[in-house]
Scaffold this active site. Sequence first.
Site, PDB file in Angstrom:
ATOM      1  N   THR A 115     -13.529 -22.161  -1.906  1.00  0.00           N
ATOM      2  CA  THR A 115     -14.422 -21.393  -1.042  1.00  0.00           C
ATOM      3  C   THR A 115     -14.005 -21.743   0.331  1.00  0.00           C
ATOM      4  O   THR A 115     -13.595 -22.836   0.664  1.00  0.00           O
ATOM      5  CB  THR A 115     -15.749 -22.121  -1.502  1.00  0.00           C
ATOM      6  OG1 THR A 115     -16.126 -21.692  -2.537  1.00  0.00           O
ATOM      7  CG2 THR A 115     -16.745 -21.445  -0.206  1.00  0.00           C
ATOM      8  N   ARG A 129     -23.594 -14.582 -11.878  1.00  0.00           N
ATOM      9  CA  ARG A 129     -24.060 -15.710 -11.077  1.00  0.00           C
ATOM     10  C   ARG A 129     -23.826 -15.722  -9.946  1.00  0.00           C
ATOM     11  O   ARG A 129     -23.210 -15.229  -9.203  1.00  0.00           O
ATOM     12  CB  ARG A 129     -23.159 -16.919 -11.751  1.00  0.00           C
ATOM     13  CG  ARG A 129     -23.638 -18.417 -11.441  1.00  0.00           C
ATOM     14  CD  ARG A 129     -22.420 -18.641 -10.207  1.00  0.00           C
ATOM     15  NE  ARG A 129     -22.673 -20.169  -9.850  1.00  0.00           N
ATOM     16  CZ  ARG A 129     -21.917 -20.376  -8.588  1.00  0.00           C
ATOM     17  NH1 ARG A 129     -21.233 -19.788  -8.030  1.00  0.00           N
ATOM     18  NH2 ARG A 129     -21.953 -21.895  -8.431  1.00  0.00           N
ATOM     19  N   VAL A 130     -25.044 -15.991  -8.909  1.00  0.00           N
ATOM     20  CA  VAL A 130     -24.838 -16.241  -7.542  1.00  0.00           C
ATOM     21  C   VAL A 130     -24.943 -17.649  -7.153  1.00  0.00           C
ATOM     22  O   VAL A 130     -25.639 -18.363  -7.778  1.00  0.00           O
ATOM     23  CB  VAL A 130     -25.951 -15.209  -7.006  1.00  0.00           C
ATOM     24  CG1 VAL A 130     -25.929 -15.706  -5.454  1.00  0.00           C
ATOM     25  CG2 VAL A 130     -25.940 -13.882  -7.291  1.00  0.00           C
ATOM     26  N   GLY A 131     -24.096 -18.130  -6.460  1.00  0.00           N
ATOM     27  CA  GLY A 131     -24.109 -19.341  -6.021  1.00  0.00           C
ATOM     28  C   GLY A 131     -24.768 -19.651  -4.741  1.00  0.00           C
ATOM     29  O   GLY A 131     -25.632 -18.844  -4.221  1.00  0.00           O
ATOM     30  N   ASP A 132     -24.359 -20.922  -4.128  1.00  0.00           N
ATOM     31  CA  ASP A 132     -25.255 -21.228  -2.678  1.00  0.00           C
ATOM     32  C   ASP A 132     -24.780 -20.323  -1.644  1.00  0.00           C
ATOM     33  O   ASP A 132     -25.375 -20.253  -0.561  1.00  0.00           O
ATOM     34  CB  ASP A 132     -24.860 -22.704  -2.585  1.00  0.00           C
ATOM     35  CG  ASP A 132     -23.283 -23.014  -2.230  1.00  0.00           C
ATOM     36  OD1 ASP A 132     -22.561 -22.499  -3.259  1.00  0.00           O
ATOM     37  OD2 ASP A 132     -22.969 -23.467  -1.268  1.00  0.00           O
ATOM     38  N   GLY A 159     -18.768 -26.773  -2.554  1.00  0.00           N
ATOM     39  CA  GLY A 159     -19.101 -27.662  -3.640  1.00  0.00           C
ATOM     40  C   GLY A 159     -19.600 -26.869  -4.702  1.00  0.00           C
ATOM     41  O   GLY A 159     -19.934 -25.686  -4.728  1.00  0.00           O
ATOM     42  N   HIS A 160     -20.355 -27.854  -5.493  1.00  0.00           N
ATOM     43  CA  HIS A 160     -21.226 -27.150  -6.699  1.00  0.00           C
ATOM     44  C   HIS A 160     -22.321 -26.459  -6.288  1.00  0.00           C
ATOM     45  O   HIS A 160     -23.260 -27.151  -5.966  1.00  0.00           O
ATOM     46  CB  HIS A 160     -21.477 -28.429  -7.653  1.00  0.00           C
ATOM     47  CG  HIS A 160     -21.929 -28.008  -8.850  1.00  0.00           C
ATOM     48  ND1 HIS A 160     -23.255 -28.363  -9.530  1.00  0.00           N
ATOM     49  CD2 HIS A 160     -21.706 -27.163 -10.002  1.00  0.00           C
ATOM     50  CE1 HIS A 160     -23.590 -27.899 -10.653  1.00  0.00           C
ATOM     51  NE2 HIS A 160     -22.470 -27.089 -10.786  1.00  0.00           N
ATOM     52  N   GLY A 161     -22.296 -25.280  -6.526  1.00  0.00           N
ATOM     53  CA  GLY A 161     -23.344 -24.347  -5.668  1.00  0.00           C
ATOM     54  C   GLY A 161     -24.710 -24.744  -6.646  1.00  0.00           C
ATOM     55  O   GLY A 161     -25.548 -24.500  -5.643  1.00  0.00           O
TER      56      GLY A 161
HETATM   57  N1  ASP Z   1     -19.811 -23.346  -3.522  1.00  0.00           N
HETATM   58  C1  ASP Z   1     -19.299 -22.339  -4.289  1.00  0.00           C
HETATM   59  C2  ASP Z   1     -20.220 -22.120  -5.356  1.00  0.00           C
HETATM   60  O1  ASP Z   1     -20.595 -22.534  -6.285  1.00  0.00           O
HETATM   61  C3  ASP Z   1     -17.845 -23.107  -4.748  1.00  0.00           C
HETATM   62  C4  ASP Z   1     -17.266 -23.800  -3.986  1.00  0.00           C
HETATM   63  O2  ASP Z   1     -17.398 -24.153  -2.930  1.00  0.00           O
HETATM   64  O3  ASP Z   1     -15.820 -23.935  -4.193  1.00  0.00           O
HETATM   65  O4  ASP Z   1     -20.082 -20.701  -5.667  1.00  0.00           O
END
Ligand code: ASP
Length: 292
Positions: A162, A190-193, A214-216
């Site tokens: 990202t 899916r929508v992330g952070d 990171g892990h959204g």
């Molecule tokens: N934060 C992003 C998401 O979860 C992934 C990433 O940062 O690589 O969509």
Amino acid sequence: VRIVVHGGAGLVEPAREAACVAGCEAAVRAGLAVLGGGGSAVDAVVAAVRVLEDDPEFNAGVGCVLARDGTPELDAAIMDGANLGFGAVGAVPLLRRPIDLARAVLADGEHALLVGDAAWEFARERGFSPASVDELVTPRARERLARALARGRSQDQGPRGTVGACAIDLAGHVAAATSTGGLVGKRRGRVGDTPLPGCGTYADDLGGAASATGHGESIMRVTLTRQVVDRLRAGAGAQEAAQAALADLAARIGAEAGVIVVDRGGGVAAPHLSPDMPHGWGSVESVHAAVR
Ligand code: ASP
């Protein structure tokens, strides 16, 4: 003026280190070209993120990771710290420059977040046209999906990519922008952070700007960038605020993540819980970049 960029929390294989550093430096320079000419923080973070979206090393725009069915769906956001303006797009298929569409949502001002296929109605009105799969999808993205599918679920650890940028301009305004293909092997829809205010992206002139990676699903639960900016508003500097927010995430949930920050005094930080997080920062005098 100051700018800081990231190319994703995760793990960078040694063979990719030089390309990631070069990509971050190029993004910093693109942002500084805007800021140095008296341009706004909003324009600077867009310029920096575009460079990273176009770079196939990173999971955004060209080279983005793929959903479970092998198609790309993109998330991006931009926030203007001067007026808390926010524009974002989520899970939009085949978008070549997600940050430009987020910017168009911000400029339009009617809504803050448009998602999915239907976001193309707005995009087409604004002159965007869908990219071909071949334009966006790299062989490396296909390999990463194959590995994730072999494991049977979307990735919550490991290499990511990202991208994001935070800047402060001559007038003292801050902005943050973030763009991603999300997680390898995610479900469609899916929508992330990234496109959620206060989660992956936040900016407020009263504190500063932050962009997360990171892990959204974990970042959302602690509203990571809002936590950082709240600490900045309370008087903490960039490094202190970012580290405290990440420590809280680690203690509460234990996820892999990183965040870049610029505070209202021009201080920058790029701490991460992941082994690596390519990042770069600069002012008119100098440009720096590192993998971890
Ligand atoms: N934060 C992003 C998401 O979860 C992934 C990433 O940062 O690589 O969509």
